[in-house]
Design an enzyme around this catalytic site. Structure first.
Site, mmCIF file in Angstrom:
data_model
loop_
_atom_site.group_PDB
_atom_site.id
_atom_site.type_symbol
_atom_site.label_atom_id
_atom_site.label_comp_id
_atom_site.label_asym_id
_atom_site.label_seq_id
_atom_site.Cartn_x
_atom_site.Cartn_y
_atom_site.Cartn_z
ATOM 1 N N LYS A 1 15.524 -11.986 -60.135
ATOM 2 C CA LYS A 1 16.369 -11.172 -59.252
ATOM 3 C C LYS A 1 15.906 -9.715 -59.278
ATOM 4 C CE LYS A 1 20.118 -14.445 -59.677
ATOM 5 N NZ LYS A 1 21.323 -14.912 -60.349
ATOM 6 N N GLN B 1 25.514 -12.644 -64.498
ATOM 7 C CA GLN B 1 24.788 -13.914 -64.554
ATOM 8 C C GLN B 1 25.594 -14.964 -65.339
ATOM 9 O OE1 GLN B 1 21.717 -14.602 -63.022
ATOM 10 N NE2 GLN B 1 22.256 -16.683 -63.617
ATOM 11 N N ASP C 1 27.478 -11.911 -55.335
ATOM 12 C CA ASP C 1 27.367 -13.361 -55.531
ATOM 13 C C ASP C 1 28.380 -14.104 -54.656
ATOM 14 O OD1 ASP C 1 25.386 -14.475 -57.060
ATOM 15 O OD2 ASP C 1 26.407 -14.172 -58.975
#
Ligand code: NDP
Length: 310
Positions: free
Chosen positions: A49, A93, A116
């Site tokens: 990422k 994460q 997200d």
């Protein structure tokens, strides 16, 4: 003749478009990624990422916190980032250590910075068909279908899996595109009968090669979201055709595993009209869509701030 849907080309195109937009901005968007603990797979995902952000000109920061951090301290870190005007996107994460509630943490991320798309506010907006920051993996699937010119409207779509991060939002997005959608899960009876009617079949189950030839309608579009490690050579022989097998067996011998999705690729290739490979399919799009979401979050916040000042 089956057509393989490459995630690589689409991901590159999306990232290129994001990079062009970022170049036009007075200051680049900023993404902050939090990783907790030392899970090896998480470390790889985070580094991918950060690398992608760098490629498209998005500023990225990475906070690595020890697995022993308390939930209170993690929430305090997120609170600071929520209030930091220089931060456009916050990503925590997953998975988190078992003493921390993922639900509480994801709800604590400000919906405007939730790149997200896991915050219930954004999930609710998606459910109502309103503008939102959508979860990256299903958004990547829709992007792939559209860019390959696959018609969604009016088609029968079946999603196997009902998680909050993939299955449910995937079904909502297909519905939004005017497909007729069925969601299946572990308690579905006659799964095969249902999947066999699918013009578009999305597998998000978490079981290597679970979807077999019998589940697939001739000529269907089969989207494989799954990412599973196969360590067993005999299973690999059931999953891969001759073209692939040597490479896969070599990976098992050298690295200890090879990656496979939730669809048996050998059988899907004989039955489906379109198929996404693993690796090289949906997974690459997830990161590209994260870049797109970060750009979108930044643009929405800038517009709102300009409006508030006027
Ligand atoms: P979850 O474990 O959260 O959900 C799995 C879903 O599959 C559940 O809804 C479960 O049903 C359903 N399921 C399990 N067994 C069966 C069965 N026998 N028949 C029908 N349905 C079944 O997984 P995720 O949604 O998080 O992930 C799914 C897959 O996608 C995984 O392989 C994951 O690694 C991968 N993934 C890939 C991403 C990418 O970037 N490509 C991103 C995120 C995930 P029930 O609800 O009844 O338990």
């Amino acid at each position: 003749m089956i057509k393989i849907l490459s995630g690589k080309e689409i991901a590159e195109a999306i990232k290129h478009e994001v990079a062009e937009e970022v170049k036009k901005m007075p200051t680049p968007p900023c993404l902050h990624v939090i990783r907790v603990g030392d899970d090896q797979a998480s470390a790889v995902y985070v580094s991918n990422k950060i690398k992608s952000a760098c490629e498209v000109g998005i500023i990225s920061h990475h906070t690595h916190l020890p697995a022993t951090i308390t939930q209170v301290d993690l929430l305090e870190k997120i609170r600071q980032l929520n209030e930091d005007e220089s931060v456009d996107g916050i990503l925590v994460q997953l998975p988190l250590p078992s003493h921390i509630s993922e639900e509480v943490v994801l709800e604590s991320i400000h919906p405007e910075k939730d790149v997200d798309g896991f915050n219930p506010i954004n999930a609710g907006r998606l459910f109502q068909g309103k503008q939102t920051l959508p979860p990256c993996t299903p958004a990547g699937v829709i992007e792939m279908l559209k860019r390959y010119g696959i018609v969604i409207e009016g088609k029968k779509a079946v999603v196997v899996g009902r998680s909050n991060i993939v299955g449910k939002p995937m079904a909502m997005m297909l519905l939004q595109e005017n497909a007729t959608v069925t969601i299946c899960h572990s308690r579905t009876t006659n799964l095969q009968e249902i999947t066999n009617q699918a013009d578009i079949l999305v597998a998000a189950i978490g079981k290597a090669g679970f979807i077999r030839s019998d589940h697939i309608k001739e000529g269907a579009v089969v989207i494989d979201v799954g990412i599973n490690k196969v360590t067993d050579e005999s299973l690999a022989r059931e999953l891969f055709d001759e073209d692939e097998l040597d490479k896969r067996l070599k990976a098992i011998r050298e690295k200890g595993f090879t990656l496979v999705g939730d669809v048996n690729p050998k059988e899907a290739k004989q039955k489906a009209g379109f198929f996404t490979p693993v690796p090289g399919g949906v997974g690459l799009l997830t990161v590209a869509m994260l870049m797109k979401n970060t750009l979108r979050a930044s643009n929405l916040r800038r517009k709102k701030s300009a409006f508030n000042k006027s």
